[in-house]
Write a protein that holds these residues in place. Structure first.
Motif, PDB file in Angstrom:
ATOM      1  N   ARG A   7      -6.416  -1.400  -3.791  1.00 17.20           N
ATOM      2  CA  ARG A   7      -5.287  -0.799  -3.568  1.00 17.20           C
ATOM      3  C   ARG A   7      -4.159  -1.730  -3.591  1.00 17.20           C
ATOM      4  O   ARG A   7      -3.230  -1.591  -4.109  1.00 17.20           O
ATOM      5  CB  ARG A   7      -5.280  -0.151  -2.213  1.00 17.20           C
ATOM      6  N   ARG A   8      -4.356  -3.021  -2.880  1.00 17.55           N
ATOM      7  CA  ARG A   8      -3.308  -4.160  -2.909  1.00 17.55           C
ATOM      8  C   ARG A   8      -3.053  -4.681  -4.295  1.00 17.55           C
ATOM      9  O   ARG A   8      -2.044  -4.794  -4.721  1.00 17.55           O
ATOM     10  CB  ARG A   8      -3.923  -5.351  -2.185  1.00 17.55           C
ATOM     11  N   ARG A  27      -9.325   5.981  -3.157  1.00 17.92           N
ATOM     12  CA  ARG A  27      -9.711   6.577  -1.639  1.00 17.92           C
ATOM     13  C   ARG A  27     -10.906   7.272  -2.016  1.00 17.92           C
ATOM     14  O   ARG A  27     -11.783   7.427  -0.921  1.00 17.92           O
ATOM     15  CB  ARG A  27      -8.528   7.200  -1.186  1.00 17.92           C
ATOM     16  N   SER A  55     -14.048  -2.913   2.277  1.00 15.73           N
ATOM     17  CA  SER A  55     -13.057  -4.058   1.677  1.00 15.73           C
ATOM     18  C   SER A  55     -12.640  -4.066   0.216  1.00 15.73           C
ATOM     19  O   SER A  55     -11.559  -4.468  -0.123  1.00 15.73           O
ATOM     20  CB  SER A  55     -14.125  -5.545   2.036  1.00 15.73           C
ATOM     21  N   ALA A  89      -9.814  -1.695  -0.101  1.00 15.12           N
ATOM     22  CA  ALA A  89      -8.431  -2.145   0.295  1.00 15.12           C
ATOM     23  C   ALA A  89      -7.873  -3.345  -0.810  1.00 15.12           C
ATOM     24  O   ALA A  89      -6.600  -3.500  -0.987  1.00 15.12           O
ATOM     25  CB  ALA A  89      -8.672  -2.771   1.811  1.00 15.12           C
ATOM     26  N   ASP A 125       0.701  -1.115   0.068  1.00 16.47           N
ATOM     27  CA  ASP A 125      -0.005  -0.088  -0.130  1.00 16.47           C
ATOM     28  C   ASP A 125       0.848   1.117  -0.200  1.00 16.47           C
ATOM     29  O   ASP A 125       0.362   2.239  -0.680  1.00 16.47           O
ATOM     30  CB  ASP A 125      -1.029  -0.004   1.109  1.00 16.47           C
TER      31      ASP A 125
END
Length: 556
Positions: free
Chosen positions: A168-169, A116, A162, A165, A4
């Motif tokens: 982003r990964r 985001r 979720s 996240a 991240d």
């Protein structure tokens, strides 16, 4: 997490757009099915003002996806579509339609495609879809309204967080893969440039170069190697597919295995010169083999580099020179023999003046030296042609050494040297061979020891017989030989640089003749030396079996 953090530091990843309409279709299809279902089971809800307003917003959103040129707008422009979907969902829910879960589609869109900012808008939209209808209607009177207000926004927010996240990964991994791909492309480009440079260097090298893998397949070959072998070599060819070309050494010795076969078997070779029977004729090639270990054993373990240098013109010229020397020596031997004989007769004339006898002796000694030189040249020519055929009579090598020491004694004494002979316990040392040739070996080794020793030193000759082998060792305390020249002194006409620069003269044939004669008798000759300390020459011959035949130690 580290991924991240890397993603945050990196530039934004470009979103692969499959079309805003395609992304929007699942929401539209689900909303349409819900409307059809409500029309069948509860027509009053569909005709309510809030519901009609929501359908109008859906139509606007659909029109926007079809008419707006999204590919020309910025990355954030498409946020408008999921926001319209959330607004439409809120209006439908205000009509008390049980469709609040429709908000999952725009929530997923925002969280996955807008980073985001999209996650924040998705969470806010999840609460807006459920709370705004409650504010509009003013009360929560049913269990479905309670679930919508309390549970749905929490679930939608959790989904948004979720998915954000996970995305982003995924973006971080994609970024890492992109960077690694760029590094691999740069490495491949550098490797390609290095390969092209290597091919250019190999292609312009002054020698033929052949690269073989451990399986015997040709990996690389340059133009000179192709030319030197008349076009037989080419990349991808296996050595088993090559014609069976066995090279022949310059002295006529046939080679059991050529340099290419030796390279595949793991041997190394340095500067081997031989005649090759190629399709367009015989060529003299100097070959060397170097074994290279690969860094990765899984790629084959090793490579072999074979170099070819065409010396046909030089070797042919050398052979012509040697043929001329041999022919001239042969023509000189007959008159020289006559001169030596007449000088010996003149020295024995009764009543000759002492001054005349002295001059005749000097002339006789020099004639003997000249005859020995001529005989050496003829012997060297015979060894080159493979013509040595020694007799097989029993010879006492110890007696041959005694005769040679007696002959060389005056020369050693005039040089201020002592010559010492050591015999083994058996006394004699019998071999089976040619007495004249063996005498030539002993003479050459002893004369070299005397020639290259300084005054005041000693030369020792030791002969021993262990029952199976007769060993002759001649040791001097002379100038010695450099390590790089130890093996080369056995080549024809080679003289070490330190010797050539001195006042000691020679032809460079002595040790070459010795090796050829000794090997023709089934023996070996070796040399160890240290500059400034001295040299030791060791001759090993098979011992004779049976009783003596009465043959003397040697005829000169």
């Amino acid at each position: 997490m580290r991924a991240d953090a890397e993603a945050r530091r990196a530039e934004p990843l470009p979103v692969r757009r499959s079309g805003v309409l395609v992304v929007h279709l699942p929401f539209l299809a689900t909303a349409a099915l819900a409307t059809v279902g409500l029309t069948v089971y509860d027509r009053s809800t569909v005709t309510e003002g809030w519901y009609v307003a929501g359908v109008v917003v859906l139509v606007v959103a659909l029109a926007a996806t079809l008419l707006v040129p999204w590919h020309r707008l910025g990355r954030r422009a498409e946020i408008a579509v999921p926001l319209l979907d959330l607004t439409a969902t809120a209006l439908l829910v205000s009509a008390d339609a049980p469709v609040s879960l429709l908000a999952v589609f725009p929530v997923l869109w925002l969280a996955q495609r807008q980073g985001r900012v999209g996650v924040g808008l998705a969470v806010a939209g999840a609460f807006a879809v459920t709370w705004l209808p409650t504010v509009a209607t003013g009360t929560v009177t049913t269990s479905s309204q309670l679930a919508r207000v309390a549970l749905v926004p929490v679930v939608l927010s959790a989904v948004a967080l979720s998915v954000g996240a996970i995305q982003r990964r995924s973006d971080a991994r994609n970024l890492l893969l992109r960077r690694q791909g760029a590094q691999l492309r740069r490495a491949a480009a550098e490797l390609g440039a290095e390969r092209r440079l290597l091919e250019a260097v190999v292609g312009t090298a002054g020698v033929g170069i052949l690269l073989l893998d451990a399986d015997g397949r040709i990996v690389l070959v340059n133009r000179l190697a192709v030319d030197a072998t008349d076009g037989m070599l080419r990349p991808g060819l296996h050595v088993q597919d090559l014609p069976d070309l066995r090279p022949t050494a310059l002295d006529g010795t046939w080679s059991a295995a050529g340099p290419v076969e030796r390279a595949v078997s793991g041997d190394s070779l340095t500067g081997d010169v031989a005649w090759w029977p190629l399709p367009t004729g015989r060529r003299a090639l100097r070959t060397s083999v170097v074994q290279l270990a690969r860094a990765d054993p899984g790629t084959g373990g090793r490579l072999a580099v074979v170099t070819f240098e065409d010396l046909t013109e030089q070797v042919s010229a050398l052979e012509l020179k040697e043929d001329f020397v041999a022919a001239a020596s042969h023509e000189l031997r007959t008159p020289l023999t006559s001169i030596v004989g007449h000088l010996e007769l003149a020295a024995d004339v009764p009543g000759a003046l002492p001054e005349v006898v002295r001059h005749v002796d000097v002339a006789a000694r020099n004639a003997d030296r000249l005859l020995a030189l001529v005989n050496g040249l003829l012997t060297a020519a015979a060894t080159r042609g493979g013509e040595l055929d020694p007799a097989r009579e029993e010879v006492d090598l110890a007696a041959v050494v005694d005769e040679a020491v007696t002959t060389i004694g005056p020369l050693a004494a005039s040089a201020g040297l002592r010559v010492v002979v050591h015999r083994g316990p058996a006394g004699g040392a019998r071999v089976r061979g040619d007495a004249a040739m063996l005498r030539q070996v002993v003479d050459n080794v002893l004369s070299n020891a005397v020639k290259y020793s300084d005054a005041g030193g000693a030369v020792s000759a030791a002969v021993d017989d262990d029952g199976a082998t007769v060993v002759l060792e001649v040791r001097d305390e002379g100038v010695g030989i450099a390590p790089d020249d130890v093996e080369r002194v056995f080549a024809r006409f080679y003289r070490a640089p330190a010797v050539r620069q001195g006042t000691r003269h020679g032809t460079g044939l002595g040790l070459h003749i010795c090796r050829q004669v000794v090997e023709a008798h089934g023996g070996t000759i070796g040399l160890t030396s240290e500059p400034g300390v001295g040299t030791t020459v060791a001759v090993r011959l098979p011992a004779a079996t049976g009783r003596p035949t009465g043959t003397a130690g040697g005829a000169g």
